[in-house]
Design an enzyme around this catalytic site. Structure first.
Site, PDB file in Angstrom:
ATOM      1  N   GLY A  16      44.215 -13.902  16.130  1.00 49.45           N
ATOM      2  CA  GLY A  16      44.127 -14.547  14.821  1.00 49.45           C
ATOM      3  C   GLY A  16      42.740 -15.052  14.543  1.00 49.45           C
ATOM      4  O   GLY A  16      42.562 -16.132  14.016  1.00 49.45           O
ATOM      5  N   CYS A  17      41.761 -14.308  14.902  1.00 43.76           N
ATOM      6  CA  CYS A  17      40.371 -14.724  14.793  1.00 43.76           C
ATOM      7  C   CYS A  17      39.691 -13.924  13.696  1.00 43.76           C
ATOM      8  O   CYS A  17      40.233 -12.944  13.191  1.00 43.76           O
ATOM      9  CB  CYS A  17      39.676 -14.475  16.131  1.00 43.76           C
ATOM     10  SG  CYS A  17      37.979 -15.022  16.190  1.00 43.76           S
ATOM     11  N   PHE A  18      38.483 -14.303  13.335  1.00 45.13           N
ATOM     12  CA  PHE A  18      37.717 -13.527  12.372  1.00 45.13           C
ATOM     13  C   PHE A  18      37.472 -12.108  12.882  1.00 45.13           C
ATOM     14  O   PHE A  18      37.221 -11.206  12.090  1.00 45.13           O
ATOM     15  CB  PHE A  18      36.374 -14.205  12.064  1.00 45.13           C
ATOM     16  CG  PHE A  18      36.484 -15.294  11.046  1.00 45.13           C
ATOM     17  CD1 PHE A  18      36.877 -15.013   9.751  1.00 45.13           C
ATOM     18  CD2 PHE A  18      36.203 -16.594  11.382  1.00 45.13           C
ATOM     19  CE1 PHE A  18      36.981 -16.005   8.793  1.00 45.13           C
ATOM     20  CE2 PHE A  18      36.303 -17.605  10.440  1.00 45.13           C
ATOM     21  CZ  PHE A  18      36.693 -17.313   9.147  1.00 45.13           C
ATOM     22  N   ALA A  19      37.545 -11.903  14.185  1.00 44.44           N
ATOM     23  CA  ALA A  19      37.359 -10.557  14.732  1.00 44.44           C
ATOM     24  C   ALA A  19      38.355  -9.580  14.120  1.00 44.44           C
ATOM     25  O   ALA A  19      38.017  -8.428  13.843  1.00 44.44           O
ATOM     26  CB  ALA A  19      37.504 -10.577  16.255  1.00 44.44           C
ATOM     27  N   THR A  20      39.576 -10.026  13.883  1.00 44.13           N
ATOM     28  CA  THR A  20      40.588  -9.175  13.276  1.00 44.13           C
ATOM     29  C   THR A  20      40.181  -8.791  11.854  1.00 44.13           C
ATOM     30  O   THR A  20      40.267  -7.622  11.467  1.00 44.13           O
ATOM     31  CB  THR A  20      41.957  -9.888  13.266  1.00 44.13           C
ATOM     32  OG1 THR A  20      42.296 -10.239  14.604  1.00 44.13           O
ATOM     33  CG2 THR A  20      43.028  -9.002  12.674  1.00 44.13           C
TER      34      THR A  20
END
Length: 101
Positions: A16-20
């Site tokens: 659930g991070c900005f990486a997604t």
């Protein structure tokens, strides 16, 4: 991406991070072979993820400020790099700069 592996897996992780968000935006470009240099910025309203109490974690500070978080050294850069490289073999995040000021 990885549809067959996902369908046959017993457990699936969903970060659930900005990486997604970065990957979802860039994967179609990688599939088309259009990636070269990437610059992204993500801004969230307020989060306490991995943070201890400080003057910058309170709403009164966050209401009118933006603060950089792990710029150029974020722990999920390798994850983003791996998924983009799966679709565009010529793409790799070439170097990560760690600022020591």
């Amino acid at each position: 991406m990885n549809k067959a592996k996902i369908q046959s897996s017993g457990n699936i992780a969903n970060p659930g991070c900005f990486a997604t968000a970065i990957q979802l935006a860039l994967l179609p470009l990688a599939k088309a072979g259009l990636l070269n240099e990437i610059y992204t910025t993500g801004i969230t309203g307020s989060t306490g993820a991995g943070q201890s109490l400080s003057t910058t974690t309170h709403f009164s500070w966050r209401a009118n400020n933006i603060q950089a978080y792990k710029t150029l050294t974020h722990q999920h850069l390798n994850e983003v790099n791996q998924s983009l490289h799966q679709l565009q073999k010529s793409f790799l995040i070439r170097h990560l700069i760690k600022m020591d000021h």
